[in-house]
Each structure stands twice: as structure tokens, then as C-alpha cells.
Write a protein that holds these residues in place. Structure first.
Motif, PDB file in Angstrom:
ATOM      1  N   GLY A 169       0.797  -1.224   0.000  1.00 52.72           N
ATOM      2  CA  GLY A 169       0.000   0.000   0.000  1.00 52.72           C
ATOM      3  C   GLY A 169       0.827   1.270   0.000  1.00 52.72           C
ATOM      4  N   ALA A 170       0.349   2.275  -0.733  1.00 53.40           N
ATOM      5  CA  ALA A 170       0.999   3.577  -0.728  1.00 53.40           C
ATOM      6  C   ALA A 170       0.738   4.322   0.575  1.00 53.40           C
ATOM      7  N   HIS A 171      -0.453   4.121   1.149  1.00 52.41           N
ATOM      8  CA  HIS A 171      -0.868   4.919   2.314  1.00 52.41           C
ATOM      9  C   HIS A 171      -0.051   4.618   3.565  1.00 52.41           C
ATOM     10  N   ASN A 172       0.499   3.403   3.678  1.00 56.87           N
ATOM     11  CA  ASN A 172       1.304   3.063   4.851  1.00 56.87           C
ATOM     12  C   ASN A 172       2.699   2.570   4.476  1.00 56.87           C
ATOM     13  N   PHE A 173       3.146   2.928   3.295  1.00 50.91           N
ATOM     14  CA  PHE A 173       4.431   2.449   2.779  1.00 50.91           C
ATOM     15  C   PHE A 173       5.599   2.777   3.704  1.00 50.91           C
ATOM     16  N   PRO A 174       5.733   4.008   4.203  1.00 49.43           N
ATOM     17  CA  PRO A 174       6.894   4.300   5.049  1.00 49.43           C
ATOM     18  C   PRO A 174       6.960   3.428   6.298  1.00 49.43           C
ATOM     19  N   GLN A 175       5.803   3.219   6.954  1.00 53.57           N
ATOM     20  CA  GLN A 175       5.796   2.431   8.186  1.00 53.57           C
ATOM     21  C   GLN A 175       6.025   0.955   7.921  1.00 53.57           C
ATOM     22  N   VAL A 176       5.423   0.417   6.855  1.00 57.67           N
ATOM     23  CA  VAL A 176       5.460  -1.027   6.619  1.00 57.67           C
ATOM     24  C   VAL A 176       6.711  -1.450   5.851  1.00 57.67           C
ATOM     25  N   ASN A 177       7.046  -0.714   4.804  1.00 61.72           N
ATOM     26  CA  ASN A 177       8.105  -1.154   3.887  1.00 61.72           C
ATOM     27  C   ASN A 177       9.274  -0.192   3.741  1.00 61.72           C
ATOM     28  N   GLY A 178       9.097   1.031   4.182  1.00 63.25           N
ATOM     29  CA  GLY A 178      10.088   2.061   3.876  1.00 63.25           C
ATOM     30  C   GLY A 178      11.492   1.749   4.342  1.00 63.25           C
ATOM     31  N   GLU A 179      11.626   1.372   5.610  1.00 66.26           N
ATOM     32  CA  GLU A 179      12.962   1.122   6.160  1.00 66.26           C
ATOM     33  C   GLU A 179      13.639  -0.047   5.466  1.00 66.26           C
ATOM     34  N   ALA A 180      12.883  -1.113   5.227  1.00 69.06           N
ATOM     35  CA  ALA A 180      13.466  -2.304   4.600  1.00 69.06           C
ATOM     36  C   ALA A 180      13.863  -2.042   3.152  1.00 69.06           C
ATOM     37  N   LEU A 181      12.962  -1.424   2.387  1.00 69.14           N
ATOM     38  CA  LEU A 181      13.251  -1.239   0.963  1.00 69.14           C
ATOM     39  C   LEU A 181      14.308  -0.162   0.727  1.00 69.14           C
ATOM     40  N   ALA A 182      14.512   0.704   1.699  1.00 72.38           N
ATOM     41  CA  ALA A 182      15.566   1.711   1.572  1.00 72.38           C
ATOM     42  C   ALA A 182      16.950   1.076   1.547  1.00 72.38           C
ATOM     43  N   THR A 183      17.045  -0.186   1.966  1.00 77.04           N
ATOM     44  CA  THR A 183      18.352  -0.859   1.970  1.00 77.04           C
ATOM     45  C   THR A 183      18.726  -1.414   0.599  1.00 77.04           C
ATOM     46  N   ARG A 219      -3.847   9.468   0.800  1.00 77.68           N
ATOM     47  CA  ARG A 219      -3.545   8.061   0.518  1.00 77.68           C
ATOM     48  C   ARG A 219      -2.216   7.919  -0.234  1.00 77.68           C
ATOM     49  N   LEU A 220      -1.894   8.884  -1.070  1.00 81.96           N
ATOM     50  CA  LEU A 220      -0.701   8.806  -1.914  1.00 81.96           C
ATOM     51  C   LEU A 220       0.500   9.548  -1.338  1.00 81.96           C
ATOM     52  N   ALA A 221       0.256  10.512  -0.455  1.00 78.01           N
ATOM     53  CA  ALA A 221       1.332  11.370   0.038  1.00 78.01           C
ATOM     54  C   ALA A 221       2.413  10.612   0.813  1.00 78.01           C
ATOM     55  N   PRO A 222       2.084   9.625   1.655  1.00 75.43           N
ATOM     56  CA  PRO A 222       3.168   8.959   2.391  1.00 75.43           C
ATOM     57  C   PRO A 222       4.213   8.316   1.478  1.00 75.43           C
ATOM     58  N   PHE A 223       3.758   7.631   0.451  1.00 76.35           N
ATOM     59  CA  PHE A 223       4.684   7.015  -0.498  1.00 76.35           C
ATOM     60  C   PHE A 223       5.451   8.080  -1.266  1.00 76.35           C
TER      61      PHE A 223
END
Length: 304
Positions: A169-183, A219-223
Motif C-alpha cells: 500500500g501507498a498509504h502506509n508504505f513508510p511504516q510497513v516497507n520504507g525502512e526495509a526497501l531503503a536498503t 492516501r498517496l502522500a506517504p509514499f
């Protein structure tokens, strides 16, 4: 880039291999032309891993692979690119990647074999996996990194789209996936981060009713903010609405927001077009009489 999911090649995933042209179907030239002529120059092509590779680590199925190659060739006649989207939710035969039944090496293998076929084609993007159901974003990021490394080791220079867990999801991307995918790293700096977003109340894409239009940007701003912070490019790989006025208004707001923040967006691919959809509420496939779906008028406005 504006685009469309042409998705029927992954239909009937419970029927493997299934009947070509009945249980599943690849897009035809007329369908591709319809969308490319409307300005949608990015085709996300969901495919089923089990049909593409009948056993893990085996050769690719020549018939299914030929269909994919044919779609790429047809897309090029409309100056369009194709994302090969492995639409398997992180699993093969119902078993998750990384389990005893489906080793990570098997996932790496299918992409190495695809890279050897399409690695010299800049019009083909590699969509590593649709909406993986793995529990850990960190584990999934590590698996994707192995694929990226192996694909690059073949010499392939294609853009690679990477996905996140929990429906991406784009709406919760930073919390759910952001840290991991930043690697994730890529020696060619050619990664695109994919997210999905639907505009019904629970973001599931199961309702014909949409949220108020003043809630759409949130919904789109967090991503989008994550992309900016990480100097990355994003793809809104799935989004769709029904044809009522409220949902069409949401669609306009979403696409306008992407236009306004286009510095971090590679593009978008609407869900969905192509054959076999029947009366699916989000479908923008033309009616049997050739009539255009109301959503297409909005999509065309932003695809030009």
C-alpha cells in the motif's frame, strides 16, 4: 508514463497450466492498440510463475514465454514498454518463497532466465513480484536484493520494479516497507519502487464506493514523501475505481496529484484492462459494442 494492467494471462491461478485462451488469455493487438492510442504507453503484464516455469529451476515454458515476447513486440508498435509482472503474491504452488518447498534460489532462477531473454531490451521492465504475502519486509527486501544482484550479473540493464509486503500500500508504505526497501541497492541505479492504492474505504479495491475526494491525496502522500526523501522513483502499479461520479472525482484528484509530484514518479498503470473481465466494476476494457468506460475519459485526460 501513463499505463494499464492487461492482466488475463495470470487468471485462473488455481488451474495450472490451464487452457490457453479460455482459463487465461494474453492481450491481443487490438487491445494493446486501444490503450496505446489513448496515450497509455506502459503495459503491466501480470503473468503466472507456474505457467512460465512448470517446475522450479526448470526451463521456461516455450509457449507461455512466446506469448510474453509477442506482447512485447505488439506493444512496440505503439511505442509502449512492458512490465513483466510475476503476479504470484510471493509464492509458487501456494508455498511462500523462502520456505522449504520454494527456495529463494528458485525465485532468483526464474528472473535470471527472463533476464537472459529480455536483458538487451530497454522496453521491458522486470516487475519482480506482485504483492508478496511474506510477513517480514526485511526478509522480502533481502530476497529481492539477491534477485537484483543475479539479474545484474547476467549483464541485463533493464529497469527493475521492487515491491513491498502487506499489499504494497501507498498509504502506509513508510511504516510497513520504507525502512526495509531503503536498503536495496543496484549498481545501475535503475530501481523503481512500486506501490498500490485503491480509493475505497479500506483500500482493498473491493468496493464500488470511494472515499471523499479531499482524502485522496493523503492516501498517496506517504509514499510520495518517501520517494522524495530517498531520491527514488515510484510506480503506482495498481489503482482503480468504479464509474460513479464520486469515484471518478477521486481518480481525477489522484492523477492530478501524481502530475504535480511527477519528479518522483516513473508512472502509473491503472487496474485494469484486457480480456475476460466481464462486468468487473474497475474494468476499462471497451464494451462489446465498442463503448468506452467512463473511467477512460479521465485516464485519457492524464495520459496525453
Amino acid at each position: 508514463m501513463a499505463g494499464i494492467n492487461l492482466s488475463a494471462a495470470a487468471f485462473a491461478s488455481n488451474k495450472v497450466p490451464g487452457r490457453d485462451g479460455w482459463d487465461y488469455m494474453f492481450p491481443r493487438q487490438g487491445e494493446i492498440d486501444y490503450f496505446t492510442e489513448a496515450g497509455m504507453k506502459l503495459i503491466r503484464l501480470p503473468v503466472l510463475w507456474e505457467r512460465l516455469q512448470p517446475q522450479p529451476l526448470s526451463d521456461l515454458d516455450p509457449g507461455y514465454l512466446a506469448h510474453i515476447q509477442n506482447v512485447v513486440a505488439m506493444a512496440k508498435t505503439g511505442q509502449a514498454k512492458v512490465i513483466i509482472d510475476l503476479h504470484n503474491y510471493g509464492a509458487y504452488g501456494g508455498q511462500l518463497i523462502g520456505s522449504d518447498a520454494v527456495k529463494v534460489d528458485a525465485f532468483v532462477d526464474v528472473w535470471v532466465k527472463l533476464a537472459r531473454v529480455f536483458g538487451n531490451d530497454a522496453d521491458v521492465l522486470f516487475g519482480l513480484m506482485n504483492e508478496p504475502k511474506l510477513a517480514s519486509a526485511g526478509e522480502w527486501a533481502g530476497i529481492q536484493q539477491k534477485v537484483i544482484n543475479a539479474v545484474r550479473a547476467t549483464g541485463a540493464k533493464n529497469l527493475i520494479t521492487v515491491s513491498g509486503v502487506n499489499w504494497d500500500g501507498a498509504h502506509n508504505f513508510p511504516q510497513v516497507n520504507g525502512e526495509a526497501l531503503a536498503t536495496l541497492t543496484d549498481p545501475l541505479h535503475a530501481l523503481i519502487f512500486e506501490a498500490h492504492e485503491y480509493f475505497d474505504q479500506d483500500s482493498s479495491g473491493r468496493s464500488a464506493e470511494c472515499i471523499p475526494e479531499d482524502q485522496v491525496e493523503a492516501r498517496l502522500a506517504p509514499f510520495t514523501d518517501w520517494l522524495k526523501a530517498h531520491k527514488a522513483k515510484g510506480l503506482l502499479g495498481e489503482f482503480g475505481v468504479s464509474s460513479n461520479d464520486g469515484c471518478l472525482a477521486d481518480l481525477r484528484v489522484a492523477l492530478n496529484f501524481i502530475n504535480q509530484t511527477s519528479d518522483v514518479w516513473y508512472g502509473w498503470t491503472y487496474w485494469a484492462g484486457g480480456p475476460l473481465w466481464g462486468n468487473y466494476m474497475y474494468s476499462v476494457a471497451p464494451g462489446k459494442d465498442g463503448s468506452e468506460k467512463p473511467q477512460m475519459a479521465v485516464l485519457k485526460q492524464f495520459a496525453e
